[in-house]
Scaffold this active site. Structure first.
Site, PDB file in Angstrom:
ATOM      1  N   ASP A   1       0.838  -1.213   0.000  1.00  0.00           N
ATOM      2  CA  ASP A   1       0.000   0.000   0.000  1.00  0.00           C
ATOM      3  C   ASP A   1       0.865   1.252   0.000  1.00  0.00           C
ATOM      4  O   ASP A   1       0.512   2.264  -0.609  1.00  0.00           O
ATOM      5  CB  ASP A   1      -1.016  -0.005   1.149  1.00  0.00           C
ATOM      6  CG  ASP A   1      -0.373  -0.059   2.522  1.00  0.00           C
ATOM      7  OD1 ASP A   1       0.590  -0.828   2.706  1.00  0.00           O
ATOM      8  OD2 ASP A   1      -0.828   0.668   3.421  1.00  0.00           O
TER       9      ASP A   1
ATOM     10  N   LEU B   1      -6.592  -0.060   1.088  1.00  0.00           N
ATOM     11  CA  LEU B   1      -5.419   0.693   0.610  1.00  0.00           C
ATOM     12  C   LEU B   1      -5.133   1.808   1.605  1.00  0.00           C
ATOM     13  O   LEU B   1      -5.498   2.966   1.392  1.00  0.00           O
ATOM     14  CB  LEU B   1      -5.667   1.244  -0.795  1.00  0.00           C
ATOM     15  CG  LEU B   1      -5.407   0.266  -1.933  1.00  0.00           C
ATOM     16  CD1 LEU B   1      -5.545   0.959  -3.277  1.00  0.00           C
ATOM     17  CD2 LEU B   1      -4.030  -0.387  -1.815  1.00  0.00           C
ATOM     18  N   HIS B   2      -4.429   1.445   2.684  1.00  0.00           N
ATOM     19  CA  HIS B   2      -4.202   2.388   3.779  1.00  0.00           C
ATOM     20  C   HIS B   2      -3.449   3.650   3.314  1.00  0.00           C
ATOM     21  O   HIS B   2      -3.947   4.764   3.394  1.00  0.00           O
ATOM     22  CB  HIS B   2      -3.363   1.729   4.892  1.00  0.00           C
ATOM     23  CG  HIS B   2      -3.925   0.454   5.429  1.00  0.00           C
ATOM     24  ND1 HIS B   2      -4.999   0.432   6.281  1.00  0.00           N
ATOM     25  CD2 HIS B   2      -3.559  -0.831   5.256  1.00  0.00           C
ATOM     26  CE1 HIS B   2      -5.265  -0.827   6.620  1.00  0.00           C
ATOM     27  NE2 HIS B   2      -4.402  -1.611   6.006  1.00  0.00           N
ATOM     28  N   ASP B   3      -2.208   3.447   2.910  1.00  0.00           N
ATOM     29  CA  ASP B   3      -1.307   4.584   2.720  1.00  0.00           C
ATOM     30  C   ASP B   3      -1.685   5.532   1.568  1.00  0.00           C
ATOM     31  O   ASP B   3      -1.421   6.740   1.668  1.00  0.00           O
ATOM     32  CB  ASP B   3       0.137   4.096   2.543  1.00  0.00           C
ATOM     33  CG  ASP B   3       0.663   3.420   3.804  1.00  0.00           C
ATOM     34  OD1 ASP B   3       0.093   3.663   4.888  1.00  0.00           O
ATOM     35  OD2 ASP B   3       1.639   2.655   3.703  1.00  0.00           O
TER      36      ASP B   3
ATOM     37  N   THR C   1      -9.253   3.960   6.338  1.00  0.00           N
ATOM     38  CA  THR C   1      -8.607   3.094   5.345  1.00  0.00           C
ATOM     39  C   THR C   1      -9.334   1.761   5.183  1.00  0.00           C
ATOM     40  O   THR C   1      -9.269   1.158   4.117  1.00  0.00           O
ATOM     41  CB  THR C   1      -7.125   2.850   5.702  1.00  0.00           C
ATOM     42  OG1 THR C   1      -7.029   2.087   6.912  1.00  0.00           O
ATOM     43  CG2 THR C   1      -6.393   4.170   5.888  1.00  0.00           C
TER      44      THR C   1
END
Ligand SMILES: [Ca+2]
Length: 313
Positions: free
Chosen positions: A15, A242-244, A196
């Site tokens: 991510d 998709l955290h980042d 997220t």
């Protein structure tokens, strides 16, 4: 408006890779001054390598990549190969990077850059444990005033935890570093799990990446294919969060996100709740707000932006 100058501090991580690709695909809005690697999802040697793999995938070998801290301030490193695979970037087959690491330590790059640029013009974008940032703030307190803003992925309130019952991975790995950053007095925007976990790569969203039919599109689709196995099993969710990329998407389209200005304190003492981001979401204390803690995302808008930008690489 000139593009916003940023330093991406990162522990790639699939991510993280997508977050970096989104930034590099958006030069009208974002100027990446450099990428600083930190130990986190996998050890430093791998995160420093993976960051260069991602730059080469994007055709941006001009972006300097620095290696930073190889372990948290006061603790042994905890990694997350169970999520990201043994390389940290499992999924696609990508060549080893040809571009060298930039010379010098990531912490010194952060310090030197903030001292060299006009005050208030550089945004820090941490996507991993906050060790590099906290070390820079401790080593050179004069740079804190020069930071424009910190936009980070970390923490959770309603979603509580993903590495322990009460802690999110990035904050848990180096809670003392997080404590320093949250007490810095700088404007902070937080993308917690609450946001997220709503940015899920469903099958149709991943098909859209693959349909770009480019090197980047296939690589991102294969990364999320790998990454989602863990989350599907653990949370029963529709796909990988998709955290980042929420961090870099915020720099381009802040209106995709909404949240509250609240006080965040980091638990550094308790064994039971170590690394918890104690968010005063309901305003039940008189502690002063120190962060814009996001709660909602326009997920369709986010994935539309991501797909449109990745198509440019
Ligand atoms: Ca990360």
């Amino acid at each position: 408006m000139p593009p916003r100058k940023i330093i991406i501090d990162t522990d790639p991580g699939q991510d993280d890779a997508v977050a970096i690709l989104l930034a590099l695909a958006s030069p009208d809005e974002i100027e990446v001054l450099g990428i600083t690697a930190v130990a986190g999802n996998v050890p430093l040697a791998l995160t420093a390598k993976n960051a260069r793999i991602v730059c080469e995938l994007a055709g941006r070998t001009d972006v300097p990549v620095y290696a930073g801290c190889d372990k948290p301030l006061n603790r042994a490193l905890v990694t997350a190969e169970h999520v990201h695979g043994k390389t940290g970037l499992d999924g696609p087959v990508l060549p080893d990077p040809q571009m060298p690491l930039a010379e010098g330590h990531a912490v010194d790059f952060i310090i030197d850059t903030l001292r060299a640029e006009e005050p208030g013009t550089v945004t820090l974008c941490p996507l991993g444990p906050l060790t590099n940032i906290a070390t820079a703030f401790r080593k050179a307190p004069d740079i804190i005033d020069r930071v424009q803003e910190i936009v980070l992925m970390g923490g959770a309130y309603f979603e509580v935890g993903n590495i322990t019952p009460t802690a999110e991975f990035n904050i848990y790995v180096d809670p003392e570093a997080a404590d320093i950053v949250f007490k810095s007095g700088k404007p902070i925007v937080v993308m917690p799990l609450d946001v997220t976990h709503k940015a899920l790569v469903t099958k149709s969203r991943n098909d859209a990446f693959r349909a770009l039919d480019s090197k980047v599109g296939h690589a991102v689709a294969e990364m999320t294919d790998f990454f989602e196995r863990f989350d599907k099993e653990k949370y029963g969710s529709a796909g990988a969060p998709l955290h980042d990329p929420c961090v870099t998407a915020y720099l381009i389209r802040p209106e995709l996100f909404s949240g509250r200005h609240v006080n965040i304190e980091i638990e550094t003492g308790s064994d039971l709740t170590l690394g918890m981001t104690v968010a005063d979401w309901w305003g039940v204390t008189n502690r002063a707000p120190n962060a814009l803690f996001m709660g909602e995302i326009d997920a369709d808008g986010f994935f539309t932006l991501l797909t449109e930008r990745l198509a440019r690489l």
